[in-house]
Design a protein around this motif. Structure first.
Motif, PDB file in Angstrom:
ATOM      1  N   SER A   7       8.385  -1.847  -2.177  1.00 39.18           N
ATOM      2  CA  SER A   7       8.628  -1.727  -0.747  1.00 39.18           C
ATOM      3  C   SER A   7       7.523  -0.885  -0.129  1.00 39.18           C
ATOM      4  O   SER A   7       6.740  -0.247  -0.848  1.00 39.18           O
ATOM      5  N   GLY A   8       7.467  -0.896   1.208  1.00 40.40           N
ATOM      6  CA  GLY A   8       6.507  -0.050   1.906  1.00 40.40           C
ATOM      7  C   GLY A   8       5.300  -0.766   2.463  1.00 40.40           C
ATOM      8  O   GLY A   8       4.471  -0.148   3.151  1.00 40.40           O
ATOM      9  N   GLY A   9       5.170  -2.047   2.180  1.00 41.81           N
ATOM     10  CA  GLY A   9       4.046  -2.792   2.730  1.00 41.81           C
ATOM     11  C   GLY A   9       4.214  -3.046   4.218  1.00 41.81           C
ATOM     12  O   GLY A   9       5.254  -2.747   4.796  1.00 41.81           O
ATOM     13  N   GLY A  10       3.153  -3.558   4.818  1.00 41.26           N
ATOM     14  CA  GLY A  10       3.215  -3.860   6.242  1.00 41.26           C
ATOM     15  C   GLY A  10       1.836  -3.997   6.828  1.00 41.26           C
ATOM     16  O   GLY A  10       0.839  -4.069   6.106  1.00 41.26           O
ATOM     17  N   LEU A  11       1.792  -4.007   8.154  1.00 43.06           N
ATOM     18  CA  LEU A  11       0.540  -4.118   8.887  1.00 43.06           C
ATOM     19  C   LEU A  11       0.078  -2.721   9.300  1.00 43.06           C
ATOM     20  O   LEU A  11       0.855  -1.949   9.867  1.00 43.06           O
ATOM     21  N   VAL A  12      -1.171  -2.419   9.029  1.00 42.55           N
ATOM     22  CA  VAL A  12      -1.728  -1.117   9.366  1.00 42.55           C
ATOM     23  C   VAL A  12      -3.166  -1.313   9.842  1.00 42.55           C
ATOM     24  O   VAL A  12      -3.862  -2.231   9.398  1.00 42.55           O
ATOM     25  N   LEU A  18      -0.542   4.028   4.126  1.00 43.51           N
ATOM     26  CA  LEU A  18       0.759   3.489   3.737  1.00 43.51           C
ATOM     27  C   LEU A  18       1.133   4.089   2.395  1.00 43.51           C
ATOM     28  O   LEU A  18       0.251   4.440   1.596  1.00 43.51           O
ATOM     29  N   THR A  90      -6.431  -5.622   2.027  1.00 44.78           N
ATOM     30  CA  THR A  90      -5.376  -6.582   2.325  1.00 44.78           C
ATOM     31  C   THR A  90      -5.067  -7.428   1.096  1.00 44.78           C
ATOM     32  O   THR A  90      -5.961  -8.032   0.501  1.00 44.78           O
ATOM     33  N   THR A 109       4.691  -6.717  -2.566  1.00 45.11           N
ATOM     34  CA  THR A 109       4.849  -6.376  -1.156  1.00 45.11           C
ATOM     35  C   THR A 109       3.492  -6.560  -0.478  1.00 45.11           C
ATOM     36  O   THR A 109       2.455  -6.180  -1.037  1.00 45.11           O
ATOM     37  N   VAL A 111       0.469  -6.052   2.022  1.00 43.94           N
ATOM     38  CA  VAL A 111      -0.231  -5.059   2.826  1.00 43.94           C
ATOM     39  C   VAL A 111      -1.333  -5.775   3.595  1.00 43.94           C
ATOM     40  O   VAL A 111      -2.166  -6.449   3.001  1.00 43.94           O
ATOM     41  N   THR A 112      -1.296  -5.622   4.904  1.00 37.16           N
ATOM     42  CA  THR A 112      -2.309  -6.235   5.760  1.00 37.16           C
ATOM     43  C   THR A 112      -3.001  -5.143   6.545  1.00 37.16           C
ATOM     44  O   THR A 112      -2.344  -4.382   7.266  1.00 37.16           O
TER      45      THR A 112
END
Length: 115
Positions: A7-12, A18, A90, A109, A111-112
């Motif tokens: 968990s913890g991925g996303g757009l940054v 992150l 990414t 997960t 990561v972008t």
């Protein structure tokens, strides 16, 4: 059998941070090695960082000085703190645990890193 859930991925944005988490369904204390891998579109999966049962760590040259791997044995969780993120970071990030001869993988997960 151990299940790993990242968990913890996303757009940054570039330059951001992150923290990824990998929660294990069982004890990680005895795992020989635990690590983070990543796979970018069209590329092979590569090692990002790993930590052994004795606490030694190893990092890919591309992330040295920016990423930090750690683990919380009491909570059976592996972490990856990622700072100064770049667009080339990414990828889908996977958690892996080695308990020879068994190897366990999480589902990853995303990561972008993009503005």
């Amino acid at each position: 059998q151990v299940q790993l859930v990242e968990s913890g991925g996303g757009l940054v944005q570039p330059g951001g941070s992150l923290r990824l988490s990998c929660a294990a369904s069982g004890s990680i204390f005895s795992m020989y090695v635990m690590g983070w891998y990543r796979q970018a579109p069209g590329k092979q999966r590569e090692l990002v960082a790993a930590t052994t049962r004795r606490g030694s760590t190893n990092y890919a040259d591309s992330v040295k000085g920016r990423f930090t791997i750690s683990k919380d044995n009491a909570n059976n969780t592996l972490y990856l703190q990622m700072n100064s993120l770049k667009p080339e970071d990414t990828a889908v990030y996977y958690c892996r645990a080695d308990d020879p001869p068994r190897v366990y993988w999480g589902k990853g997960t995303l990561v972008t890193v993009s503005s």
